[in-house]
Design a protein around this motif. Structure first.
Motif, PDB file in Angstrom:
ATOM      1  N   ALA A 173      -7.312  -5.740  -2.133  1.00 39.01           N
ATOM      2  CA  ALA A 173      -6.071  -5.013  -1.857  1.00 39.01           C
ATOM      3  C   ALA A 173      -6.396  -3.524  -1.824  1.00 39.01           C
ATOM      4  O   ALA A 173      -7.340  -3.061  -2.462  1.00 39.01           O
ATOM      5  CB  ALA A 173      -5.008  -5.302  -2.921  1.00 39.01           C
ATOM      6  N   SER A 174      -5.593  -2.775  -1.076  1.00 36.91           N
ATOM      7  CA  SER A 174      -5.827  -1.340  -0.929  1.00 36.91           C
ATOM      8  C   SER A 174      -4.493  -0.606  -0.957  1.00 36.91           C
ATOM      9  O   SER A 174      -3.485  -1.107  -0.460  1.00 36.91           O
ATOM     10  CB  SER A 174      -6.564  -1.058   0.384  1.00 36.91           C
ATOM     11  N   GLY A 175      -4.502   0.594  -1.552  1.00 34.70           N
ATOM     12  CA  GLY A 175      -3.305   1.414  -1.611  1.00 34.70           C
ATOM     13  C   GLY A 175      -3.403   2.592  -0.679  1.00 34.70           C
ATOM     14  O   GLY A 175      -3.800   2.435   0.476  1.00 34.70           O
ATOM     15  N   ALA A 201      -4.094  -5.017   4.649  1.00 27.61           N
ATOM     16  CA  ALA A 201      -4.012  -3.659   5.195  1.00 27.61           C
ATOM     17  C   ALA A 201      -3.859  -2.654   4.068  1.00 27.61           C
ATOM     18  O   ALA A 201      -3.089  -2.868   3.125  1.00 27.61           O
ATOM     19  CB  ALA A 201      -2.832  -3.544   6.156  1.00 27.61           C
ATOM     20  N   GLY A 202      -4.620  -1.560   4.156  1.00 24.08           N
ATOM     21  CA  GLY A 202      -4.380  -0.408   3.315  1.00 24.08           C
ATOM     22  C   GLY A 202      -3.517   0.564   4.087  1.00 24.08           C
ATOM     23  O   GLY A 202      -3.117   0.299   5.227  1.00 24.08           O
ATOM     24  N   SER A 203      -3.236   1.708   3.505  1.00 24.63           N
ATOM     25  CA  SER A 203      -2.374   2.670   4.176  1.00 24.63           C
ATOM     26  C   SER A 203      -2.917   3.060   5.544  1.00 24.63           C
ATOM     27  O   SER A 203      -2.184   3.114   6.524  1.00 24.63           O
ATOM     28  CB  SER A 203      -2.218   3.914   3.299  1.00 24.63           C
ATOM     29  N   CYS A 245       0.805  -1.222   0.000  1.00 26.37           N
ATOM     30  CA  CYS A 245       0.000   0.000   0.000  1.00 26.37           C
ATOM     31  C   CYS A 245       0.839   1.272   0.000  1.00 26.37           C
ATOM     32  O   CYS A 245       0.343   2.346  -0.353  1.00 26.37           O
ATOM     33  CB  CYS A 245      -0.949  -0.002   1.192  1.00 26.37           C
ATOM     34  N   VAL A 246       2.097   1.205   0.392  1.00 28.19           N
ATOM     35  CA  VAL A 246       2.973   2.383   0.350  1.00 28.19           C
ATOM     36  C   VAL A 246       4.083   2.222  -0.675  1.00 28.19           C
ATOM     37  O   VAL A 246       5.021   3.013  -0.732  1.00 28.19           O
ATOM     38  CB  VAL A 246       3.595   2.674   1.742  1.00 28.19           C
TER      39      VAL A 246
END
Length: 523
Positions: free
Chosen positions: A355-357, A310-312, A71-72
């Motif tokens: 998924a998450s960014g 986990a996202g940011s 995400c990062v």
């Protein structure tokens, strides 16, 4: 509990049997992603956002069974039976190719390709990479300022991806901003790197008064076992910018680290220095009351997760029924979800992968679905005629009938592995092909000459975390609370850092800084 259902078999090999073609959408100017403009690291590639999903020329005809990013992260690895391919930002050697040159096409990492013990998984932090093999050998590369590579040192950079002998048997990994988390096949969980805000989960942030009476942090440069999880077998981990989520073999969930915006799911914004069980996913089967009629008694079932991501600044989870859970925040100006809730927008959908960014999300279900607030960089994949952002879930029309095996999301880019059977190949063939020039083939271009040498030097010395949007936002959350406590000297320094006037008494300085923070948050 010995009779509890196990969702994960820690002794089983990672499944690499299902593969497909990897497609990409989003930002692809790696020296600009997450930065306000051209910095000393600018490589000449101007802003370029792919607003629809594209095929990647080097990976056409190469079956991909897993994609590794974070995400990062502004870099990605594609895992295939023909080798490991990497591309994206490489300013700290995070691609493990032996140099620090950004790559714009998937490039074979020869050192870890075609191994007898193949790479099967991993994680990407903002400036570093973790990859692990079928037998559990951990490989690391990239920035090691805080010891996040786990090699017993800090401050050095590793540009050649190298095996780590300190730990073995790794089967899951996560990486965030300057820290790492892994769990082995015995279920033991380890963290290493930067400890601020408790993001390592050992009960302390390692804070001490250092040189010049400045606060410093004692980093963990080797994988350190999480004693708080003794007796618990961790099967899956995932890291946000500054927090971690983990699931044990029974699907129970644990979180720790920075707690802003409810991202840990405990109903508050408190940092958790020590691993904490997320009670929502620890309920036990309801027992029938005495003399209950079994025809009418409907016991509440245990809530467990078979996948966590986990996202940011948030967390997602998928249960046995494909139900998606969410907590935390993705839109800065929105309302935070302080504890786990079923995700309303996808009620009734069977979610396979999520998924998450930084602020966007991608989901593989009966269709490929994305959403994310403005600003975006094309990672939603809606195409030239579609919206640039969406706070509600939308199907990616180009791939509506595709069967997506897995999804991934970096800081501002999305990835999906599309199964080619049952017509999937025909859908993919309709997508445009992305084959950009590499830096060595691009026309030479200097960063704007209008910048003064003083400003150029300041940008070079700046820590990238201050340039990245999500780090700025987390810091603003604390600054808002602490501004009035700052000394006049500290206030002037903050104002100077933001390019603001530093004249006036303390009340004026405080008001000026607060006003700037509010304007920045709205923007």
């Amino acid at each position: 509990m010995s009779d509890a259902k196990k969702w994960f078999d820690l002794t089983a090999d990672v499944d690499t049997s299902k593969s497909g073609e990897l497609i990409f959408a989003g930002g692809s100017a790696w020296s600009l992603s997450g930065r306000s403009g051209e910095t000393a690291q600018f490589d000449g590639q101007e802003e370029r956002n792919l607003v629809s999903f594209h095929r990647l020329k080097p990976l056409i005809g190469v079956p991909v069974f897993a994609v590794v990013t974070g995400c990062v992260a502004n870099h990605t690895f594609a895992l295939t039976e023909k080798g490991i391919f990497a591309w994206g930002r490489n300013e700290n050697g995070e691609l493990g190719l032996g140099d620090q040159v950004n790559r714009y096409n998937p490039t074979l990492v020869t050192k870890i390709s075609n191994l007898s013990d193949p790479i099967v998984g991993g994680a990407c932090g903002d400036k570093h990479t973790l990859l692990y093999s079928k037998l559990g050998i951990l490989y690391t590369c990239g920035d090691n300022e805080f010891g996040q590579l786990g090699n017993g040192h800090s401050g050095n950079t590793t540009i050649n991806i190298s095996p780590l002998s300190i730990i073995s048997g790794v089967r899951t990994a996560g990486a965030g901003r300057g820290f790492s988390c892994v769990a082995d096949k015995a279920g033991s969980c380890y963290t290493f790197g930067y400890p601020k805000d408790g993001i390592l989960g050992h009960g302390t942030e390692g804070k001490f008064l250092g040189t010049g009476n400045k606060w410093e942090y004692a980093c963990e440069t080797r994988p350190r076992k999480l004693e708080a999880l003794t007796g618990v077998k961790i099967a899956q981990v995932s890291c946000g910018a500054r927090h971690t989520i983990a699931a044990d073999e029974h699907g129970r969930v644990y979180t720790w680290g920075f707690g802003g915006y409810g991202r840990l799911g405990h109903g508050d914004n408190k940092n958790q220095f020590l691993v904490k069980a997320l009670e929502f996913f620890h309920n036990e089967p309801e027992k029938p009351p005495p003399n209950a009629n079994p025809l009418f008694f409907r016991p509440k079932k245990p809530r467990r997760l078979k996948h966590v991501a986990a996202g940011s600044r948030c967390c997602y989870g998928i249960d046995e029924y494909g139900r998606l859970y969410f907590w935390g925040i993705t839109k800065s100006s929105g309302e935070a979800t302080m504890y786990p809730k079923p995700y309303n927008g996808l009620q009734g959908w069977n979610v396979r992968s999520v998924a998450s960014g930084f602020s966007s999300t991608i989901v593989a279900s009966d269709s490929l679905i994305t959403w994310g607030p403005s600003p975006t960089s094309g990672e939603l994949g809606y195409g030239e005629k579609g919206p640039k952002s969406s706070t509600i879930e939308k199907i990616v029309e180009d791939l509506e009938d595709a069967y997506v095996l897995k999804v991934g999301m970096g800081y501002r880019h999305s990835l999906a592995i599309v199964e080619l059977a049952d017509g999937g190949d025909k859908l993919v063939e309709k997508l445009p092909v992305f084959e950009p020039l590499e830096l060595k083939d691009m026309p030479k271009r200097e960063a704007s000459s209008k910048k003064s040498s003083k400003k150029r030097k300041r940008e070079e010395d700046d820590d990238e975390e201050e340039e990245d949007e999500d780090e700025d936002e987390d810091e603003e959350e604390k600054e808002e609370e602490d501004i009035t406590k700052l000394t006049v000297k500290a206030l002037k320094q903050r104002l100077k850092d933001h390019g603001l006037k530093i004249s006036g008494n303390k009340p004026k300085l405080v008001a000026r800084l607060k006003s700037h923070m509010k304007k920045k948050a709205k923007k």
